[in-house]
Write a protein that holds these residues in place. Structure first.
Motif, PDB file in Angstrom:
ATOM      1  N   ALA A  53       0.833  -1.208   0.000  1.00  0.00           N
ATOM      2  CA  ALA A  53       0.000   0.000   0.000  1.00  0.00           C
ATOM      3  C   ALA A  53       0.865   1.254   0.000  1.00  0.00           C
ATOM      4  N   VAL A  54       2.040   1.169   0.606  1.00  0.00           N
ATOM      5  CA  VAL A  54       2.969   2.304   0.595  1.00  0.00           C
ATOM      6  C   VAL A  54       3.333   2.669  -0.837  1.00  0.00           C
ATOM      7  N   THR A  55       3.498   1.664  -1.690  1.00  0.00           N
ATOM      8  CA  THR A  55       3.837   1.913  -3.089  1.00  0.00           C
ATOM      9  C   THR A  55       2.716   2.652  -3.807  1.00  0.00           C
ATOM     10  N   SER A  56       1.472   2.304  -3.521  1.00  0.00           N
ATOM     11  CA  SER A  56       0.350   3.007  -4.163  1.00  0.00           C
ATOM     12  C   SER A  56       0.337   4.480  -3.780  1.00  0.00           C
ATOM     13  N   LEU A 214       4.590   7.993   6.979  1.00  0.00           N
ATOM     14  CA  LEU A 214       4.126   7.544   8.294  1.00  0.00           C
ATOM     15  C   LEU A 214       3.828   6.049   8.284  1.00  0.00           C
ATOM     16  N   LEU A 215       3.233   5.566   7.195  1.00  0.00           N
ATOM     17  CA  LEU A 215       2.944   4.139   7.081  1.00  0.00           C
ATOM     18  C   LEU A 215       4.233   3.326   6.991  1.00  0.00           C
ATOM     19  N   ALA A 216       5.213   3.841   6.260  1.00  0.00           N
ATOM     20  CA  ALA A 216       6.481   3.131   6.099  1.00  0.00           C
ATOM     21  C   ALA A 216       7.258   3.054   7.409  1.00  0.00           C
ATOM     22  N   CYS A 217       7.137   4.069   8.238  1.00  0.00           N
ATOM     23  CA  CYS A 217       7.894   4.087   9.501  1.00  0.00           C
ATOM     24  C   CYS A 217       7.436   2.997  10.465  1.00  0.00           C
ATOM     25  N   GLY A 218       6.228   2.496  10.295  1.00  0.00           N
ATOM     26  CA  GLY A 218       5.723   1.476  11.200  1.00  0.00           C
ATOM     27  C   GLY A 218       5.993   0.062  10.742  1.00  0.00           C
TER      28      GLY A 218
END
Length: 230
Positions: A53-56, A214-218
Protein backbone atom coordinates in the motif's frame (compact mmCIF):
# COMPACT_ATOMS: atom_id res chain seq x y z
CA UNK A 1 7.92 11.98 -37.01
CA UNK A 2 4.74 12.21 -34.94
CA UNK A 3 3.83 10.72 -31.60
CA UNK A 4 3.05 7.32 -33.12
CA UNK A 5 6.75 6.79 -33.90
CA UNK A 6 7.58 6.69 -30.19
CA UNK A 7 5.37 3.64 -29.74
CA UNK A 8 6.96 1.91 -32.74
CA UNK A 9 10.42 2.41 -31.23
CA UNK A 10 9.23 1.04 -27.87
CA UNK A 11 7.62 -1.98 -29.54
CA UNK A 12 10.78 -2.83 -31.50
CA UNK A 13 13.00 -2.38 -28.46
CA UNK A 14 10.76 -4.55 -26.29
CA UNK A 15 10.69 -7.28 -28.94
CA UNK A 16 14.49 -7.31 -29.15
CA UNK A 17 14.82 -7.44 -25.36
CA UNK A 18 12.70 -10.59 -25.25
CA UNK A 19 15.54 -12.67 -26.69
CA UNK A 20 18.28 -12.01 -24.10
CA UNK A 21 15.69 -12.30 -21.33
CA UNK A 22 14.84 -15.81 -22.50
CA UNK A 23 18.44 -16.89 -21.86
CA UNK A 24 19.59 -14.71 -18.94
CA UNK A 25 16.80 -15.44 -16.45
CA UNK A 26 16.68 -19.10 -15.50
CA UNK A 27 14.15 -20.50 -13.00
CA UNK A 28 15.63 -21.83 -9.76
CA UNK A 29 13.63 -24.19 -7.55
CA UNK A 30 13.15 -23.08 -3.90
CA UNK A 31 16.05 -24.11 -1.72
CA UNK A 32 18.38 -24.86 -4.66
CA UNK A 33 20.89 -22.27 -3.45
CA UNK A 34 20.95 -23.73 0.06
CA UNK A 35 18.54 -21.20 1.54
CA UNK A 36 15.92 -22.90 3.76
CA UNK A 37 12.37 -22.89 2.44
CA UNK A 38 10.16 -20.78 4.71
CA UNK A 39 6.43 -21.27 4.96
CA UNK A 40 4.35 -18.08 5.26
CA UNK A 41 3.23 -17.43 8.81
CA UNK A 42 -0.27 -16.39 9.89
CA UNK A 43 -1.25 -12.86 8.95
CA UNK A 44 1.31 -12.80 6.14
CA UNK A 45 -1.22 -11.75 3.49
CA UNK A 46 -2.39 -8.75 5.53
CA UNK A 47 1.21 -7.66 6.10
CA UNK A 48 1.89 -7.93 2.39
CA UNK A 49 -1.10 -5.75 1.51
CA UNK A 50 -0.04 -3.12 4.06
CA UNK A 51 3.53 -3.20 2.73
CA UNK A 52 2.59 -2.66 -0.91
CA UNK A 53 0.00 0.00 0.00
CA UNK A 54 2.97 2.30 0.60
CA UNK A 55 3.84 1.91 -3.09
CA UNK A 56 0.35 3.01 -4.16
CA UNK A 57 0.61 6.17 -2.06
CA UNK A 58 4.10 6.87 -3.41
CA UNK A 59 2.93 6.37 -7.00
CA UNK A 60 0.03 8.78 -6.50
CA UNK A 61 2.40 11.42 -5.19
CA UNK A 62 5.01 11.03 -7.93
CA UNK A 63 2.76 10.51 -10.93
CA UNK A 64 0.22 13.19 -10.08
CA UNK A 65 3.10 15.64 -10.51
CA UNK A 66 4.54 13.98 -13.60
CA UNK A 67 1.31 13.27 -15.51
CA UNK A 68 0.07 16.85 -15.58
CA UNK A 69 3.37 18.73 -15.75
CA UNK A 70 3.35 19.23 -19.52
CA UNK A 71 -0.37 20.11 -19.47
CA UNK A 72 0.38 22.85 -16.96
CA UNK A 73 3.35 24.16 -18.94
CA UNK A 74 1.39 24.30 -22.20
CA UNK A 75 -1.46 26.12 -20.50
CA UNK A 76 1.05 28.51 -18.94
CA UNK A 77 2.60 29.41 -22.29
CA UNK A 78 5.85 27.52 -21.67
CA UNK A 79 5.47 24.67 -24.13
CA UNK A 80 9.04 25.18 -25.38
CA UNK A 81 10.38 24.32 -21.91
CA UNK A 82 8.63 20.94 -21.65
CA UNK A 83 11.38 18.89 -23.30
CA UNK A 84 14.32 20.03 -21.22
CA UNK A 85 12.30 20.09 -18.00
CA UNK A 86 11.41 16.44 -18.61
CA UNK A 87 15.10 15.76 -19.26
CA UNK A 88 15.94 17.29 -15.87
CA UNK A 89 13.27 15.10 -14.30
CA UNK A 90 14.54 11.99 -16.10
CA UNK A 91 18.16 12.54 -15.09
CA UNK A 92 17.06 12.98 -11.48
CA UNK A 93 15.04 9.76 -11.67
CA UNK A 94 18.00 7.75 -13.02
CA UNK A 95 20.31 9.09 -10.31
CA UNK A 96 17.68 8.47 -7.64
CA UNK A 97 17.17 4.86 -8.70
CA UNK A 98 20.89 4.16 -8.54
CA UNK A 99 21.40 5.94 -5.22
CA UNK A 100 18.33 4.35 -3.64
CA UNK A 101 19.46 0.85 -4.53
CA UNK A 102 23.01 1.32 -3.27
CA UNK A 103 21.98 2.98 -0.02
CA UNK A 104 19.33 0.33 0.62
CA UNK A 105 22.09 -2.30 0.55
CA UNK A 106 24.29 -0.32 2.91
CA UNK A 107 22.01 1.57 5.29
CA UNK A 108 18.91 -0.61 5.27
CA UNK A 109 15.89 -0.60 3.01
CA UNK A 110 13.42 0.70 5.60
CA UNK A 111 15.57 3.71 6.45
CA UNK A 112 16.16 4.60 2.81
CA UNK A 113 12.54 4.20 1.74
CA UNK A 114 11.29 6.27 4.68
CA UNK A 115 13.86 9.01 4.03
CA UNK A 116 12.98 9.04 0.32
CA UNK A 117 9.28 9.45 1.10
CA UNK A 118 9.94 12.30 3.53
CA UNK A 119 12.10 14.10 0.96
CA UNK A 120 9.49 13.46 -1.74
CA UNK A 121 6.84 15.20 0.36
CA UNK A 122 9.07 18.20 1.06
CA UNK A 123 10.35 18.55 -2.48
CA UNK A 124 6.89 18.27 -4.02
CA UNK A 125 5.99 21.40 -2.07
CA UNK A 126 9.21 22.88 -3.43
CA UNK A 127 8.12 22.12 -7.00
CA UNK A 128 4.78 23.83 -6.35
CA UNK A 129 6.56 26.94 -5.08
CA UNK A 130 9.03 26.91 -7.99
CA UNK A 131 6.36 26.62 -10.70
CA UNK A 132 6.38 30.32 -11.75
CA UNK A 133 10.15 30.39 -12.51
CA UNK A 134 11.33 27.93 -15.17
CA UNK A 135 14.95 27.53 -14.07
CA UNK A 136 13.90 27.05 -10.45
CA UNK A 137 11.30 24.53 -11.59
CA UNK A 138 14.00 22.55 -13.43
CA UNK A 139 16.14 22.36 -10.30
CA UNK A 140 13.18 21.39 -8.14
CA UNK A 141 12.07 18.71 -10.61
CA UNK A 142 15.54 17.13 -10.70
CA UNK A 143 15.76 17.00 -6.91
CA UNK A 144 12.19 15.74 -6.57
CA UNK A 145 12.74 12.92 -9.08
CA UNK A 146 16.01 11.96 -7.39
CA UNK A 147 14.29 11.63 -4.01
CA UNK A 148 11.13 10.07 -5.39
CA UNK A 149 12.76 7.32 -7.44
CA UNK A 150 15.22 6.45 -4.67
CA UNK A 151 12.18 4.92 -2.94
CA UNK A 152 11.35 2.18 -5.43
CA UNK A 153 14.51 0.01 -5.33
CA UNK A 154 14.59 0.38 -1.54
CA UNK A 155 10.96 -0.72 -1.38
CA UNK A 156 11.68 -3.76 -3.53
CA UNK A 157 14.62 -4.72 -1.32
CA UNK A 158 12.44 -4.27 1.77
CA UNK A 159 9.74 -6.56 0.37
CA UNK A 160 12.28 -9.27 -0.43
CA UNK A 161 13.65 -9.01 3.11
CA UNK A 162 10.18 -9.07 4.63
CA UNK A 163 8.75 -11.90 2.52
CA UNK A 164 11.70 -14.08 1.43
CA UNK A 165 9.48 -17.14 1.12
CA UNK A 166 7.33 -15.57 -1.62
CA UNK A 167 9.27 -12.59 -2.84
CA UNK A 168 8.28 -13.02 -6.49
CA UNK A 169 4.58 -12.92 -5.64
CA UNK A 170 4.91 -9.89 -3.39
CA UNK A 171 7.02 -8.03 -5.96
CA UNK A 172 4.23 -8.68 -8.47
CA UNK A 173 1.76 -7.21 -5.98
CA UNK A 174 4.09 -4.25 -5.62
CA UNK A 175 4.04 -3.58 -9.36
CA UNK A 176 0.26 -3.81 -9.35
CA UNK A 177 0.15 -1.37 -6.43
CA UNK A 178 2.28 1.04 -8.45
CA UNK A 179 -0.27 1.04 -11.27
CA UNK A 180 -3.14 1.46 -8.82
CA UNK A 181 -1.49 4.64 -7.54
CA UNK A 182 -0.68 5.79 -11.07
CA UNK A 183 -4.30 5.29 -12.16
CA UNK A 184 -5.63 7.18 -9.17
CA UNK A 185 -3.15 9.98 -9.88
CA UNK A 186 -4.61 10.36 -13.35
CA UNK A 187 -8.25 10.08 -12.31
CA UNK A 188 -8.09 12.31 -9.23
CA UNK A 189 -5.40 14.61 -10.58
CA UNK A 190 -7.39 15.50 -13.68
CA UNK A 191 -10.31 16.64 -11.57
CA UNK A 192 -8.10 18.62 -9.21
CA UNK A 193 -6.21 20.37 -12.02
CA UNK A 194 -9.45 21.23 -13.77
CA UNK A 195 -11.02 22.59 -10.59
CA UNK A 196 -8.25 24.34 -8.61
CA UNK A 197 -5.12 24.18 -10.78
CA UNK A 198 -1.87 22.25 -10.98
CA UNK A 199 0.01 23.68 -7.96
CA UNK A 200 -2.87 22.63 -5.68
CA UNK A 201 -2.46 19.05 -6.93
CA UNK A 202 1.17 19.12 -5.86
CA UNK A 203 0.23 20.01 -2.30
CA UNK A 204 -2.19 17.07 -2.27
CA UNK A 205 0.56 14.82 -3.61
CA UNK A 206 2.92 16.02 -0.88
CA UNK A 207 0.31 15.19 1.76
CA UNK A 208 -0.09 11.69 0.29
CA UNK A 209 3.70 11.20 0.35
CA UNK A 210 3.71 12.26 4.00
CA UNK A 211 1.03 9.63 4.71
CA UNK A 212 3.17 7.04 2.94
CA UNK A 213 6.13 8.07 5.11
CA UNK A 214 4.13 7.54 8.29
CA UNK A 215 2.94 4.14 7.08
CA UNK A 216 6.48 3.13 6.10
CA UNK A 217 7.89 4.09 9.50
CA UNK A 218 5.72 1.48 11.20
CA UNK A 219 6.99 -1.45 9.13
CA UNK A 220 9.30 -4.21 10.42
CA UNK A 221 12.69 -4.42 8.76
CA UNK A 222 12.88 -8.19 8.45
CA UNK A 223 10.67 -11.24 8.23
CA UNK A 224 9.56 -13.06 11.33
CA UNK A 225 10.36 -16.61 10.31
CA UNK A 226 7.68 -18.95 11.57
CA UNK A 227 8.41 -22.44 10.30
CA UNK A 228 11.21 -23.91 8.25
CA UNK A 229 10.87 -27.12 6.27
CA UNK A 230 13.80 -29.35 5.56
Amino acid sequence: MGWEAAFVVLAVGTFLLAFPHAFVWRPRPPGEDGTPVVRPGPGSRGRAVAAVAVTSLWAFSVYSLYTFLSVFLHADGRASAVTWLLVAYGVGAVVGGQVGGRFADRAGAVRVSAAALALTAVLEVGVALACPVTWALACALGLFACAGYAFFPAQQRHLVDLFPERSTTVLSWNNSALFVGLSLAGAVGGQVVHTVGYPALLYIGAAVAAAAFLLACGRPARAHRQEVSA
